[in-house]
Write a protein that holds these residues in place. Sequence first.
Motif, PDB file in Angstrom:
ATOM      1  N   THR A  32      34.589  -7.125  14.736  1.00 11.86           N
ATOM      2  CA  THR A  32      34.277  -6.908  16.151  1.00 11.86           C
ATOM      3  C   THR A  32      35.534  -6.967  17.009  1.00 11.86           C
ATOM      4  O   THR A  32      36.504  -7.651  16.689  1.00 11.86           O
ATOM      5  N   VAL A  33      35.503  -6.239  18.102  1.00 10.18           N
ATOM      6  CA  VAL A  33      36.594  -6.227  19.080  1.00 10.18           C
ATOM      7  C   VAL A  33      36.025  -6.531  20.460  1.00 10.18           C
ATOM      8  O   VAL A  33      34.819  -6.492  20.667  1.00 10.18           O
ATOM      9  N   ASN A  34      36.905  -6.834  21.402  1.00 11.20           N
ATOM     10  CA  ASN A  34      36.505  -7.183  22.771  1.00 11.20           C
ATOM     11  C   ASN A  34      35.565  -8.387  22.780  1.00 11.20           C
ATOM     12  O   ASN A  34      34.502  -8.367  23.394  1.00 11.20           O
ATOM     13  N   LYS A  35      35.975  -9.453  22.115  1.00  5.65           N
ATOM     14  CA  LYS A  35      35.099 -10.624  21.974  1.00  5.65           C
ATOM     15  C   LYS A  35      35.067 -11.495  23.224  1.00  5.65           C
ATOM     16  O   LYS A  35      34.076 -12.180  23.485  1.00  5.65           O
ATOM     17  N   ASN A  36      36.153 -11.510  23.967  1.00  7.23           N
ATOM     18  CA  ASN A  36      36.243 -12.419  25.117  1.00  7.23           C
ATOM     19  C   ASN A  36      35.595 -11.791  26.346  1.00  7.23           C
ATOM     20  O   ASN A  36      36.213 -11.051  27.100  1.00  7.23           O
ATOM     21  N   ASP A  37      34.326 -12.084  26.528  1.00  7.63           N
ATOM     22  CA  ASP A  37      33.572 -11.518  27.648  1.00  7.63           C
ATOM     23  C   ASP A  37      33.673 -12.393  28.884  1.00  7.63           C
ATOM     24  O   ASP A  37      33.749 -13.616  28.794  1.00  7.63           O
ATOM     25  N   ASP A  38      33.646 -11.743  30.046  1.00 10.95           N
ATOM     26  CA  ASP A  38      33.552 -12.450  31.313  1.00 10.95           C
ATOM     27  C   ASP A  38      32.075 -12.749  31.561  1.00 10.95           C
ATOM     28  O   ASP A  38      31.298 -11.870  31.905  1.00 10.95           O
ATOM     29  N   LEU A  39      31.675 -13.989  31.358  1.00 13.65           N
ATOM     30  CA  LEU A  39      30.257 -14.350  31.460  1.00 13.65           C
ATOM     31  C   LEU A  39      29.804 -14.571  32.906  1.00 13.65           C
ATOM     32  O   LEU A  39      28.620 -14.728  33.162  1.00 13.65           O
ATOM     33  N   VAL A  40      30.733 -14.587  33.826  1.00 13.40           N
ATOM     34  CA  VAL A  40      30.407 -14.918  35.219  1.00 13.40           C
ATOM     35  C   VAL A  40      30.126 -13.671  36.048  1.00 13.40           C
ATOM     36  O   VAL A  40      29.171 -13.627  36.823  1.00 13.40           O
ATOM     37  N   ASN A  41      30.937 -12.639  35.850  1.00 16.12           N
ATOM     38  CA  ASN A  41      30.927 -11.509  36.769  1.00 16.12           C
ATOM     39  C   ASN A  41      30.148 -10.306  36.236  1.00 16.12           C
ATOM     40  O   ASN A  41      30.493  -9.160  36.521  1.00 16.12           O
ATOM     41  N   LYS A  42      29.103 -10.532  35.459  1.00 20.58           N
ATOM     42  CA  LYS A  42      28.345  -9.430  34.873  1.00 20.58           C
ATOM     43  C   LYS A  42      27.188  -9.041  35.796  1.00 20.58           C
ATOM     44  O   LYS A  42      26.096  -9.591  35.722  1.00 20.58           O
ATOM     45  N   LYS A  43      27.450  -8.074  36.652  1.00 19.72           N
ATOM     46  CA  LYS A  43      26.494  -7.684  37.682  1.00 19.72           C
ATOM     47  C   LYS A  43      25.692  -6.434  37.309  1.00 19.72           C
ATOM     48  O   LYS A  43      24.757  -6.071  38.023  1.00 19.72           O
ATOM     49  N   HIS A  44      26.071  -5.749  36.238  1.00 13.78           N
ATOM     50  CA  HIS A  44      25.438  -4.480  35.897  1.00 13.78           C
ATOM     51  C   HIS A  44      24.758  -4.562  34.533  1.00 13.78           C
ATOM     52  O   HIS A  44      25.176  -5.326  33.669  1.00 13.78           O
ATOM     53  N   SER A  45      23.733  -3.744  34.361  1.00 12.30           N
ATOM     54  CA  SER A  45      23.023  -3.672  33.081  1.00 12.30           C
ATOM     55  C   SER A  45      22.922  -2.230  32.611  1.00 12.30           C
ATOM     56  O   SER A  45      22.614  -1.324  33.393  1.00 12.30           O
ATOM     57  N   ILE A  46      23.208  -2.029  31.323  1.00 17.67           N
ATOM     58  CA  ILE A  46      22.884  -0.769  30.668  1.00 17.67           C
ATOM     59  C   ILE A  46      22.011  -1.118  29.464  1.00 17.67           C
ATOM     60  O   ILE A  46      21.741  -2.306  29.209  1.00 17.67           O
ATOM     61  N   ILE A  58      21.738   4.115  27.648  1.00 18.88           N
ATOM     62  CA  ILE A  58      20.804   4.351  28.759  1.00 18.88           C
ATOM     63  C   ILE A  58      21.305   3.613  29.997  1.00 18.88           C
ATOM     64  O   ILE A  58      21.618   2.416  29.935  1.00 18.88           O
ATOM     65  N   ILE A  59      21.361   4.332  31.113  1.00 15.88           N
ATOM     66  CA  ILE A  59      21.846   3.758  32.364  1.00 15.88           C
ATOM     67  C   ILE A  59      20.833   4.049  33.470  1.00 15.88           C
ATOM     68  O   ILE A  59      20.359   5.187  33.594  1.00 15.88           O
ATOM     69  N   PRO A  60      20.479   3.037  34.282  1.00 13.92           N
ATOM     70  CA  PRO A  60      19.581   3.298  35.425  1.00 13.92           C
ATOM     71  C   PRO A  60      20.199   4.317  36.381  1.00 13.92           C
ATOM     72  O   PRO A  60      21.422   4.316  36.582  1.00 13.92           O
ATOM     73  N   LYS A  61      19.373   5.163  36.945  1.00 17.46           N
ATOM     74  CA  LYS A  61      19.879   6.196  37.856  1.00 17.46           C
ATOM     75  C   LYS A  61      20.626   5.587  39.037  1.00 17.46           C
ATOM     76  O   LYS A  61      21.642   6.140  39.488  1.00 17.46           O
ATOM     77  N   THR A  62      20.145   4.455  39.523  1.00 15.07           N
ATOM     78  CA  THR A  62      20.792   3.808  40.667  1.00 15.07           C
ATOM     79  C   THR A  62      22.190   3.291  40.343  1.00 15.07           C
ATOM     80  O   THR A  62      22.969   3.004  41.237  1.00 15.07           O
ATOM     81  N   GLU A  63      22.490   3.179  39.045  1.00 11.70           N
ATOM     82  CA  GLU A  63      23.801   2.665  38.617  1.00 11.70           C
ATOM     83  C   GLU A  63      24.750   3.778  38.174  1.00 11.70           C
ATOM     84  O   GLU A  63      25.922   3.523  37.916  1.00 11.70           O
ATOM     85  N   LEU A  64      24.245   4.989  38.063  1.00 10.82           N
ATOM     86  CA  LEU A  64      25.080   6.084  37.585  1.00 10.82           C
ATOM     87  C   LEU A  64      26.035   6.572  38.669  1.00 10.82           C
ATOM     88  O   LEU A  64      25.664   6.697  39.840  1.00 10.82           O
TER      89      LEU A  64
END
Length: 221
Positions: A32-46, A58-64
């Motif tokens: 795996t790569v990119n293991k160090n995630d920012d757990l605080v600033n995750k404001k978006h969902s896909i 899949i991305i919500p239309k409001t987020e595209l």
Amino acid sequence: MRRAKKILKPLGVILLIPVLYLIISLVFSYITVNKNDDLVNKKHSIYLASNGIHLEIIIPKTELDQSILDGLTYNNQEQFFSFGWGDRTFYIKTSTWSDFTIINKYKAAFVNTPALLHVTRYVTMKSDWVEIKMTPIQFKKLNNYINDTFRLDDRKKKIILPGLSYHNNDDFYEATGNYTCLNTCNTWVNTGFKQSRIKACLWTPYDFRLLSIHQKKNESL
């Protein structure tokens, strides 16, 4: 005897290639790569989904990003957009599971043909989608990655393939790149995650490992 050995030697090499491919692809899939995630600033969902062999983002239309929406066909009721990249010939000739044959799969992997971007629109969320939370920077990078995958015409417009769809809520668009056994539909998703600094595999041609990474991540939250 010598003639038989001359014939068997290249045959052995040919048979060894798929075995090496399987071993290397599995090893790379579990790195795996990119293991160090920012757990605080995750404001978006896909969301991530698979039909059993093929991953889609899949991305919500409001987020595209508006640059992605420009030129797409959709209506006001459709709230989620699914993006899947793949071989043009394979997409066209496998509209149903009954069309999925070894010959079609072989041609997609080893015949260098143009790619398509399959865009499917949904009114509501599906229960089997895997949610992935991300930061604004990650989300912007992923939007850019998807947008850059659309092949544009001379007027910088997306190129839709008229009359080609599986249902009444999807379309195909010309895309950049070519599908091979080293660059599959699932590799496209994984590369997008890697470039967006989202947890991903070092390299994978499969769907299961990327799904597993994010399913386990959700279970641990």
